[in-house]
Design a protein around this motif. Structure first.
Motif, short mmCIF file in Angstrom:
data_model
loop_
_atom_site.label_atom_id
_atom_site.label_comp_id
_atom_site.label_asym_id
_atom_site.label_seq_id
_atom_site.Cartn_x
_atom_site.Cartn_y
_atom_site.Cartn_z
N GLU A 1 0.84 -1.21 0.00
CA GLU A 1 0.00 0.00 0.00
C GLU A 1 0.87 1.25 0.00
O GLU A 1 0.41 2.34 -0.34
N THR A 2 2.13 1.13 0.46
CA THR A 2 3.15 2.16 0.23
C THR A 2 4.37 1.37 -0.25
O THR A 2 4.31 0.14 -0.32
N VAL A 3 5.48 2.03 -0.55
CA VAL A 3 6.63 1.27 -1.08
C VAL A 3 7.27 0.37 -0.02
O VAL A 3 7.96 -0.58 -0.35
N TYR A 4 7.03 0.66 1.25
CA TYR A 4 7.64 -0.13 2.32
C TYR A 4 6.63 -0.91 3.16
O TYR A 4 7.01 -1.59 4.10
N LYS A 5 5.33 -0.78 2.87
CA LYS A 5 4.34 -1.34 3.79
C LYS A 5 3.14 -1.91 3.04
O LYS A 5 2.70 -1.33 2.04
N GLY A 6 2.63 -3.04 3.51
CA GLY A 6 1.44 -3.61 2.88
C GLY A 6 0.72 -4.49 3.87
O GLY A 6 1.08 -4.56 5.04
N ARG A 7 -0.33 -5.18 3.37
CA ARG A 7 -1.09 -6.05 4.26
C ARG A 7 -1.13 -7.48 3.74
O ARG A 7 -1.16 -7.72 2.54
N THR A 8 -1.17 -8.41 4.70
CA THR A 8 -1.30 -9.83 4.34
C THR A 8 -2.77 -10.11 4.03
O THR A 8 -3.65 -9.29 4.33
N SER A 9 -3.00 -11.31 3.51
CA SER A 9 -4.37 -11.74 3.25
C SER A 9 -5.18 -11.73 4.55
O SER A 9 -6.36 -11.40 4.57
N GLY A 10 -4.51 -12.04 5.67
CA GLY A 10 -5.17 -12.06 6.99
C GLY A 10 -5.32 -10.69 7.61
O GLY A 10 -5.69 -10.57 8.77
N ASN A 11 -4.96 -9.65 6.83
CA ASN A 11 -5.15 -8.25 7.25
C ASN A 11 -4.13 -7.79 8.31
O ASN A 11 -4.43 -6.92 9.12
N LEU A 12 -2.94 -8.36 8.29
CA LEU A 12 -1.88 -7.92 9.21
C LEU A 12 -0.91 -7.03 8.42
O LEU A 12 -0.62 -7.30 7.24
N TRP A 13 -0.43 -5.98 9.09
CA TRP A 13 0.51 -5.06 8.42
C TRP A 13 1.92 -5.64 8.39
O TRP A 13 2.36 -6.24 9.36
#
Ligand code: 5AD
Ligand code: SF4
Length: 410
Positions: free
Chosen positions: A370-382
């Protein structure tokens, strides 16, 4: 070109409604601005689920008096759930208010703009100004056919109305074309969706197969419509997120019955266990201090949280809403006692939330950036990644560790 400043309060449903209202304004040659001083129109989309939410919306409206006084040709639109509850009567206290557009009337919003005489349809200037990010929302149904004793939603949003699969899938495809990767299907009781032969599980599968869509989530389901078919559909399709936000509200059978939730604690715990066995993380909503809640009832809620180990939970203090059955009930516990319960619950919830993050250490995850260094897993964890990745890309990572709030990838 006229400009609108939009202030949205409340849930994802309201965010999606604001986008829809902006689209109607765009057709009238209006563009969005983030700077209220340069705006000609302010659209306030409101929430009334708890008293505090409504209070925030109405005090924002009060503060607009000064904004309007600077130029009386400026327009104020008060929309959404609080607008529905309070209605035209608001204009008595806030005479500078131009349009009151209640949540039930979202389908009529366009008509309302025309009838106000303040906007002209200006197809030539029509720009699809609704921005898109990695994630976007698609409303699949509105309203609710339940009558939970504490809840104002059925009275401000009305009964269930489902959109056709064709319209929904077209909306998903439109967003995918604009590079949206994750679609969140929205509805007050989203999994009660039914349109002719298509049920919610069918719709989920169809949305997941739209070209360009990488991940599908949904908000908020009701436990009564968690079926074996739905669990199986979520489990077997990689594009359907392995996370569900499933409001349980209480762990006491007595309270669940009084709330008219339509399930008991055993049933909901079983459903949550099935989901978890299938690799789905479960988060929830809990209400503390329902008027007839005793210390024992609260203990049952704590037990349920222990059994379900939610990855996250929103905990709310009961808020009496006028014209709901629970409004006139006399509270058994003092405010101080309810605060204490809330505190105990929040501590427990935080513990399990940190555990969900810690348990993910050592696993392999697909992360949607969702940013170049950060995203979410399928289980909605950052997850934070050591290297940069393009926004919107799906990256396979191994989780090194967690501080209990975010995962670190290797
Ligand atoms: N008081 C407190 N919380 C409420 N919710 C709904 N109505 C009330 C109320 N009157 C909570 C429920 C619901 C979430 C959206 O808001 O937990 O799931
Ligand atoms: Fe409110 Fe119950 Fe409907 Fe949820 S299911 S919106 S809590 S009435």
């Amino acid at each position: 070109m006229k400009r609108v400043f939009i202030q949205t309060f409340g849930c994802q449903m309201n965010i999606a409604d604001s986008a829809e209202m902006l689209a109607h304004l765009s057709r009238r040659g209006v563009e969005e601005t983030k700077d209220i001083e340069s705006a000609d129109i302010v659209l306030v989309n409101t929430c009334t689920i708890r008293e505090h939410a409504e209070h925030k919306a109405v005090s924002f409206l009060g503060r607009l008096a000064k904004w309007k006084a600077k130029d009386c040709s400026r327009v104020i639109i008060f929309a959404g759930c609080a607008a529905e509850r309070l209605g035209e009567a608001l204009k008595k206290d806030y005479p500078f208010l131009d349009i009151v557009a209640g949540a039930k009337g979202i389908d009529n919003f366009s008509k309302m703009l025309d009838e106000s005489g303040l906007f002209a349809v200006n197809a030539q200037n029509y720009t699809q100004s609704v921005k898109s990010g990695v994630l976007d929302y698609v409303t699949i149904m509105r309203g609710c056919n339940f009558a939970c004793s504490y809840c104002i939603v059925p009275s401000v949003r009305g009964g269930v109305k489902c959109l056709s699969p064709e319209v929904i899938l077209e909306n998903c495809a439109e967003l995918a074309k604009k590079n949206v990767k994750e679609i969140v299907l929205l509805g007050q009781t989203v999994n009660a969706y039914k349109y002719e032969d298509t049920d919610f599980a069918d719709l989920l599968l169809k949305a997941a197969s739209v070209k360009g869509v990488e991940r599908v989530r949904f908000m908020s389901p009701h436990p009564a419509f968690i079926t074996p078919k739905l669990i199986d559909t979520i489990a077997k399709n990689d594009k359907i997120a392995k996370h569900i936000h499933l409001p349980v509200q209480s762990g006491s059978d007595k309270i669940l019955k009084e709330m008219k939730r339509g399930y008991d604690s055993k049933t909901v715990i079983e459903k949550i266990s099935r989901l978890k066995e299938n690799g789905v993380l479960v988060s929830t909503d809990i209400i503390v201090g329902y008027p007839t809640e005793t210390e024992e009832d609260f203990e049952r809620t704590l037990e349920l949280v222990d059994k379900c180990a939610f990855s996250f939970a929103y905990c709310f203090k009961f808020s009496p809403r006028r014209n709901t059955p629970a409004y006139s009930l006399k509270p058994l516990a003092s405010d101080k006692e309810v605060e204490k319960r809330l505190d105990i619950l929040l501590n427990k919830v935080r513990h399990f939330s940190a555990k969900a993050y810690k348990d993910a250490a050592g696993t392999e995850q697909m992360v949607l950036m969702e940013t170049v260094y950060k995203g979410r897993t399928s289980g909605n964890l950052w997850v934070k990644t050591p290297k940069q990745h393009p926004v919107g890309s799906m990256v396979r990572v191994r989780i090194k560790e967690s501080d209990g709030k975010i995962l670190s990838a290797e």
